[in-house]
Design a protein around this motif. Sequence first.
Motif, mmCIF file in Angstrom:
data_model
loop_
_atom_site.group_PDB
_atom_site.id
_atom_site.type_symbol
_atom_site.label_atom_id
_atom_site.label_comp_id
_atom_site.label_asym_id
_atom_site.label_seq_id
_atom_site.Cartn_x
_atom_site.Cartn_y
_atom_site.Cartn_z
ATOM 1 N N ASN A 151 -7.709 -4.888 -2.247
ATOM 2 C CA ASN A 151 -6.308 -5.059 -1.896
ATOM 3 C C ASN A 151 -5.468 -4.033 -2.662
ATOM 4 O O ASN A 151 -4.725 -4.369 -3.577
ATOM 5 C CB ASN A 151 -5.864 -6.492 -2.212
ATOM 6 C CG ASN A 151 -4.522 -6.826 -1.629
ATOM 7 O OD1 ASN A 151 -4.007 -6.128 -0.763
ATOM 8 N ND2 ASN A 151 -3.946 -7.895 -2.122
ATOM 9 N N ALA A 174 -2.662 -1.006 -2.598
ATOM 10 C CA ALA A 174 -1.543 -0.422 -1.862
ATOM 11 C C ALA A 174 -1.417 1.047 -2.234
ATOM 12 O O ALA A 174 -1.447 1.406 -3.410
ATOM 13 C CB ALA A 174 -0.251 -1.152 -2.208
ATOM 14 N N MET A 198 1.131 2.039 2.562
ATOM 15 C CA MET A 198 2.309 1.213 2.788
ATOM 16 C C MET A 198 3.550 2.100 2.724
ATOM 17 O O MET A 198 3.477 3.242 2.287
ATOM 18 C CB MET A 198 2.367 0.088 1.761
ATOM 19 C CG MET A 198 1.171 -0.867 1.868
ATOM 20 S SD MET A 198 1.199 -2.184 0.660
ATOM 21 C CE MET A 198 2.496 -3.206 1.344
ATOM 22 N N LEU A 247 8.242 -5.971 3.241
ATOM 23 C CA LEU A 247 7.441 -4.928 2.593
ATOM 24 C C LEU A 247 7.324 -5.180 1.095
ATOM 25 O O LEU A 247 6.264 -4.956 0.501
ATOM 26 C CB LEU A 247 8.053 -3.555 2.858
ATOM 27 C CG LEU A 247 8.025 -3.107 4.319
ATOM 28 C CD1 LEU A 247 8.802 -1.810 4.494
ATOM 29 C CD2 LEU A 247 6.597 -2.949 4.805
ATOM 30 N N ARG A 289 7.359 -8.138 -0.349
ATOM 31 C CA ARG A 289 6.402 -9.241 -0.513
ATOM 32 C C ARG A 289 4.969 -8.753 -0.341
ATOM 33 O O ARG A 289 4.075 -9.153 -1.085
ATOM 34 C CB ARG A 289 6.694 -10.364 0.477
ATOM 35 C CG ARG A 289 7.839 -11.252 0.043
ATOM 36 C CD ARG A 289 7.926 -12.525 0.880
ATOM 37 N NE ARG A 289 8.116 -12.278 2.303
ATOM 38 C CZ ARG A 289 9.283 -12.015 2.874
ATOM 39 N NH1 ARG A 289 10.381 -11.975 2.160
ATOM 40 N NH2 ARG A 289 9.347 -11.814 4.184
ATOM 41 N N SER A 290 4.761 -7.879 0.637
ATOM 42 C CA SER A 290 3.412 -7.342 0.850
ATOM 43 C C SER A 290 2.940 -6.566 -0.377
ATOM 44 O O SER A 290 1.804 -6.722 -0.825
ATOM 45 C CB SER A 290 3.385 -6.428 2.073
ATOM 46 O OG SER A 290 3.584 -7.160 3.244
ATOM 47 N N CYS A 294 -0.304 -7.267 -3.571
ATOM 48 C CA CYS A 294 -1.452 -6.364 -3.753
ATOM 49 C C CYS A 294 -2.012 -6.475 -5.168
ATOM 50 O O CYS A 294 -1.286 -6.704 -6.125
ATOM 51 C CB CYS A 294 -1.035 -4.923 -3.471
ATOM 52 S SG CYS A 294 -0.721 -4.661 -1.714
#
Length: 126
Positions: free
Chosen positions: A13, A15, A45, A57, A59-60, A64
Amino acid sequence: MAEEIKCACDSTNVALFSCSGASNVGQLSNQIAIELTEKGVGRMMCAVGIGGQVAGLLRSAEGCDRIIAIDGCPQNCARKSLELAGLELDRHILVTELGITKNKDLRVRESEVSDVLEKVSEILGN
């Protein structure tokens, strides 16, 4: 060029945030993030979305395990955007420190992509 690149941070995970500025190194940073995504190192991202404080974005990114910023030049726009949003970086890569001189040419040269990708692979421990 390395055959397969995997992130040394031992996470699936990851980013990847890149500069995509109006210079050769900005465009090269963006292309490196694309190449790393295609090789399964992490997931590219949107750095501009982070700078724009787009909630989904953010939150995403917060979800990570690892965050890698790839900047083209010492202005460090991707890194600064992430830091201003309160995100902690695990790695920061600066293309101009990898032997590429900044200019206003927006074309990405395959030889530079290969060279920088190999150096990034070394930085990530592959």
